[in-house]
Design an enzyme around this catalytic site. Structure first.
Site, short mmCIF file in Angstrom:
data_model
loop_
_atom_site.label_atom_id
_atom_site.label_comp_id
_atom_site.label_asym_id
_atom_site.label_seq_id
_atom_site.Cartn_x
_atom_site.Cartn_y
_atom_site.Cartn_z
N HIS A 14 1.11 -1.07 -0.24
CA HIS A 14 0.05 0.28 0.56
C HIS A 14 0.59 1.14 0.08
CE1 HIS A 14 -3.50 2.72 0.69
NE2 HIS A 14 -3.68 1.88 1.96
N HIS A 59 -2.48 -2.46 -9.55
CA HIS A 59 -3.23 -1.84 -8.60
C HIS A 59 -4.36 -2.43 -9.11
CE1 HIS A 59 -5.95 1.19 -7.10
NE2 HIS A 59 -4.61 2.26 -6.68
N ASP A 109 2.24 5.72 -7.19
CA ASP A 109 3.86 5.18 -5.80
C ASP A 109 5.12 5.01 -7.14
OD1 ASP A 109 2.85 5.83 -3.75
OD2 ASP A 109 2.17 3.62 -3.71
N1 ACO Z 1 4.71 -6.61 -10.00
C1 ACO Z 1 4.04 -8.01 -10.89
N2 ACO Z 1 3.27 -8.97 -11.30
C2 ACO Z 1 2.09 -8.31 -10.63
C3 ACO Z 1 2.69 -7.12 -10.10
C4 ACO Z 1 3.27 -6.74 -10.06
N3 ACO Z 1 3.99 -5.28 -9.26
N4 ACO Z 1 0.81 -6.54 -9.41
C5 ACO Z 1 -0.15 -7.61 -9.84
N5 ACO Z 1 1.08 -8.94 -10.51
C6 ACO Z 1 0.18 -9.39 -11.11
C7 ACO Z 1 0.09 -10.59 -9.76
O1 ACO Z 1 1.20 -11.95 -9.11
C8 ACO Z 1 -1.16 -11.22 -10.44
O2 ACO Z 1 -0.75 -12.26 -10.98
P1 ACO Z 1 -1.52 -13.96 -12.03
O3 ACO Z 1 -2.35 -13.39 -12.31
O4 ACO Z 1 -0.80 -14.61 -12.43
O5 ACO Z 1 -1.22 -14.53 -10.46
C9 ACO Z 1 -2.03 -10.85 -11.83
O6 ACO Z 1 -1.01 -9.93 -11.47
C10 ACO Z 1 -2.90 -9.55 -10.41
O7 ACO Z 1 -2.89 -9.60 -9.42
P2 ACO Z 1 -3.12 -9.27 -8.21
O8 ACO Z 1 -1.81 -9.55 -6.71
O9 ACO Z 1 -3.97 -11.07 -7.99
O10 ACO Z 1 -3.68 -8.04 -7.90
P3 ACO Z 1 -4.03 -7.28 -6.50
O11 ACO Z 1 -5.41 -6.75 -6.62
O12 ACO Z 1 -4.60 -7.87 -5.94
O13 ACO Z 1 -3.36 -6.06 -6.31
C11 ACO Z 1 -1.70 -4.79 -5.79
C12 ACO Z 1 -2.96 -5.25 -6.18
C13 ACO Z 1 -1.31 -5.23 -4.15
C14 ACO Z 1 -1.04 -3.25 -5.61
C15 ACO Z 1 -0.46 -5.44 -6.58
O14 ACO Z 1 -0.72 -5.10 -8.00
C16 ACO Z 1 0.74 -5.46 -6.67
O15 ACO Z 1 1.60 -5.69 -5.05
N6 ACO Z 1 1.70 -4.25 -6.83
C17 ACO Z 1 2.88 -3.78 -5.77
C18 ACO Z 1 3.27 -2.72 -4.97
C19 ACO Z 1 2.26 -1.65 -5.10
O16 ACO Z 1 2.87 -0.82 -6.06
N7 ACO Z 1 1.25 -1.49 -4.21
C20 ACO Z 1 0.83 0.70 -3.99
C21 ACO Z 1 -0.25 -0.29 -4.94
S1 ACO Z 1 -0.93 1.75 -5.04
C22 ACO Z 1 -1.50 2.08 -3.54
O17 ACO Z 1 -1.28 1.73 -2.51
C23 ACO Z 1 -1.16 3.74 -3.26
#
Ligand code: ACO
Length: 446
Positions: free
Chosen positions: A285, A324, A380
Site C-alpha cells: 500500500h 492496482h 507510487d
Molecule cells: N509485479 C508483477 N506482477 C504483478 C504485480 C507487480 N507489481 N502486481 C500484480 N501482479 C500480477 C500478480 O502476480 C497476478 O498474476 P497472476 O494472475 O499470474 O497470479 C496478477 O498480476 C493480478 O495481481 P493481484 O495480486 O491479484 O492483484 P491485486 O489487486 O490483489 O493487487 C497490488 C494489487 C497489491 C497493488 C499489486 O498489484 C501489487 O502488489 N503491486 C506492487 C505493490 C504496489 O505498487 N502497491 C501500491 C499500490 S497503489 C497504493 O496503495 C497507493
C-alpha cells in the site's frame, strides 16, 4: 460551508431491458426460486440468507476474500473508474484539482463536500494552522525511540498517543468535537512527521511557523537550520502541495477500510487514524513508494532492467509501483506525478534513477506479462524519485503519503459514523476446521 448544490450526483444504474430491477436465483439444491432486488448495481448479501436447504441451515453467504467484489458502504466522497483511469473528489477531476487547487482547499472539499468560499477557506486555514503545535510531552515519547527508528513507526505511535491528550475526542457523535479533532489531526500530522524526522537526525525540533502555507510550514519544520525565517523554495512547495492533493483520498483502499473498520467500534479518531496509518505502512500500500526506490537502487543501471523484469515475470519479484486493485489503466495520478518530477529535477538536478524507472515502464508497457494483466504504473512509481530529489530519506516516503491521506481518512470515518446503515464491522467466515472432538490428556498425545 458553501451551500452550492453539486452539479451532478452519480447514479450507478444501467437501464434494465425488462424494467425489472431484480435478480432471479434458482437454488439447485432445493429447486426453490428467489427474486432479489438490485439497487445501484448491487444485491444485498443479506438477501441470500433466506436461501437454505432446511430450516436449521444458517443460510447462504457471499464469499469474497480481500473484498474484491464487495461494496462495504455507499459513499459520496471519491469516484474512481479503474478501467478508464478516472479519479474525482466530490465530482471534481483530479487533473483540475492538481492544476487549480491547493491541498488545504482540497482537504476542505473532501471533508465537507463543496469547495469553500473565501471566508470559509480563510477560517479553515486559520483553524488548521492554529492546531499545528503538539503537546511538549510528545517530544518525550519521540526521545524514547532509537535514532534509526522508522518514522512510520514513530508516526503511528504518536498519533495514537494524541488520544490520551484529547479525551474530548471520545465524544464522536458531537459534531463540534469531530470538527475540533479534524483541525487537530490535519494540523498536527505534519508536525509529528517532521519531529520524527528531526529525531532520526538528532536535530533540534523546528516549531511550526504559522505564516507559511501548509506545505511551506512542513518544509520549514523538516529542513530549517539556523535561518531566522525559513523561506521554502516555491517550486518544491507547490510540487509537494500537488502531491498532497493527489494522495488526499482514494475511496475504499486498505487504509481507509482500516479507518472505517476500527472507527466502527466507536473508538476515538486518533486511535482509528493510527490504525489507518499502520495499514498504509505496508509495502503493498503506502509503503510501495519506499519499496520502488529500493528496487530502483537494487536494479542499479538501465542495462540491468531486462534481467530484473525477467525475475518479475518468473514470479520471483514484484515490479513495485506497478499494478492496482482498481486501476486497470494508467493511474491518472501517476501521469501528474511524472510531470512534477521534471519540475523538481529542474530545481534540484535530475535524479539518475529516473532513467531506470523509465526503462522499467517502457519494457513493462510493451511486455505481454504486464499488458495481459493490465498492470500499469501506479501513483507510487514516480513519487519516490521526487521525494529523494527533494532531500527526503526513503523511510520518510510513506509518511509523506500519510499526512495528506489524513483528510480522506477523516472524511471516510465521519461518513461511516453518520450512515444509519453502518454498524460495527464484523465479517463472517467459512469455518473449515475440526468438528467437535474430545480433549486428549497430555500423556496420551503422540
Ligand atoms: N509485479 C508483477 N506482477 C504483478 C504485480 C507487480 N507489481 N502486481 C500484480 N501482479 C500480477 C500478480 O502476480 C497476478 O498474476 P497472476 O494472475 O499470474 O497470479 C496478477 O498480476 C493480478 O495481481 P493481484 O495480486 O491479484 O492483484 P491485486 O489487486 O490483489 O493487487 C497490488 C494489487 C497489491 C497493488 C499489486 O498489484 C501489487 O502488489 N503491486 C506492487 C505493490 C504496489 O505498487 N502497491 C501500491 C499500490 S497503489 C497504493 O496503495 C497507493
Amino acid at each position: 460551508m458553501s451551500s452550492t448544490k453539486p452539479e451532478s450526483v452519480i447514479n450507478v444504474k444501467t437501464p434494465s431491458a425488462t424494467g425489472r430491477e431484480t435478480l432471479s436465483i434458482t437454488d439447485n439444491r432445493t429447486g426453490r426460486q428467489y427474486e432479489v432486488p438490485i439497487k445501484n448495481e448491487t444485491i444485498r448479501a443479506l438477501d441470500l440468507r433466506p436461501m437454505k436447504v432446511n430450516t436449521e441451515d444458517f443460510g447462504l453467504m457471499g464469499y469474497d476474500p480481500a473484498f474484491t467484489n464487495t461494496a462495504s458502504c455507499s459513499s459520496k466522497i471519491t469516484f474512481i473508474d479503474g478501467d478508464k483511469g478516472i479519479l474525482r473528489y466530490r465530482g471534481y477531476s483530479i487533473e483540475e484539482l492538481a492544476e487549480k487547487s491547493t491541498y488545504i482547499e482540497t482537504a476542505y472539499l473532501i471533508l465537507y463536500g463543496e469547495l469553500p468560499n473565501k471566508s470559509e477557506l480563510a477560517d479553515w486555514s486559520y483553524n488548521v494552522t492554529h492546531h499545528t503545535f503538539i503537546h511538549e510531552s510528545i517530544k518525550k515519547f519521540l526521545d524514547g525511540f532509537h535514532y534509526d527508528a522508522h518514522p512510520m513507526g514513530m508516526l503511528i505511535s504518536t498519533v495514537a498517543a494524541l488520544s490520551t491528550f484529547y479525551p474530548d475526542a471520545k465524544d464522536i457523535f458531537n459534531p463540534e468535537s469531530r470538527r475540533k479533532q479534524t483541525y487537530r489531526l490535519i494540523g498536527k500530522m505534519p508536525t509529528l512527521a517532521a519531529f520524527a524526522y528531526r529525531h532520526s537526525l538528532g536535530m533540534p525540533f523546528a516549531y511550526p511557523d504559522n505564516d507559511l502555507s501548509y506545505c511551506g510550514n512542513f518544509l520549514n519544520m523538516l529542513f530549517r537550520t539556523t535561518e531566522l525565517k525559513y523561506r521554502p523554495n516555491p517550486t518544491l512547495e507547490r510540487a509537494l502541495d500537488i502531491l498532497f492533493i493527489l494522495h488526499a483520498d482514494h475511496e475504499q483502499n486498505c487504509s481507509s477500510t482500516a479507518m472505517r473498520c476500527v472507527g466502527s467500534s466507536h473508538v476515538d479518531p486518533y486511535c482509528a487514524t493510527a490504525a489507518a496509518t499502520a495499514a498504509l505502512y505496508g509495502p503493498l500500500h503506502g509503503g510501495a513508494n519506499e519499496a520502488v526506490l529500493r528496487m530502483l537502487v537494487e536494479i542499479g543501471s538501465v542495462n540491468n532492467v531486462p534481467a530484473y523484469i525477467k525475475r518479475v515475470k518468473s514470479g520471483e519479484k514484484l515490479l513495485m509501483g506497478f499494478g492496482h486493485r482498481v486501476y486497470k489503466n494508467y493511474d491518472p495520478r501517476a501521469r501528474i506525478v511524472k510531470h512534477i518530477a521534471y519540475e523538481v529535477f529542474d530545481v534540484m538536478g535530475k535524479n539518475p534513477l529516473i532513467e531506470i524507472a523509465l526503462e522499467c515502464e517502457r519494457i513493462a508497457l510493451e511486455d505481454d506479462y504486464f499488458v495481459s494483466r493490465r498492470l500499469y504504473p501506479n501513483v507510487d512509481f514516480y513519487t519516490g524519485l521526487i521525494y529523494q530529489s527533494m532531500g527526503f530519506p526513503m523511510t520518510m516516503f510513506p509518511v509523506l503519503f500519510a499526512i495528506p491521506r489524513t483528510s480522506g481518512w477523516i472524511a471516510q470515518w465521519e461518513e461511516m459514523l453518520l450512515d444509519p446503515e453502518q454498524k460495527i464491522s464484523r465479517p463472517r467466515q467459512v469455518y473449515l476446521g475440526h468438528e467437535l472432538r474430545d480433549y486428549t490428556p497430555l500423556d496420551r498425545r503422540d
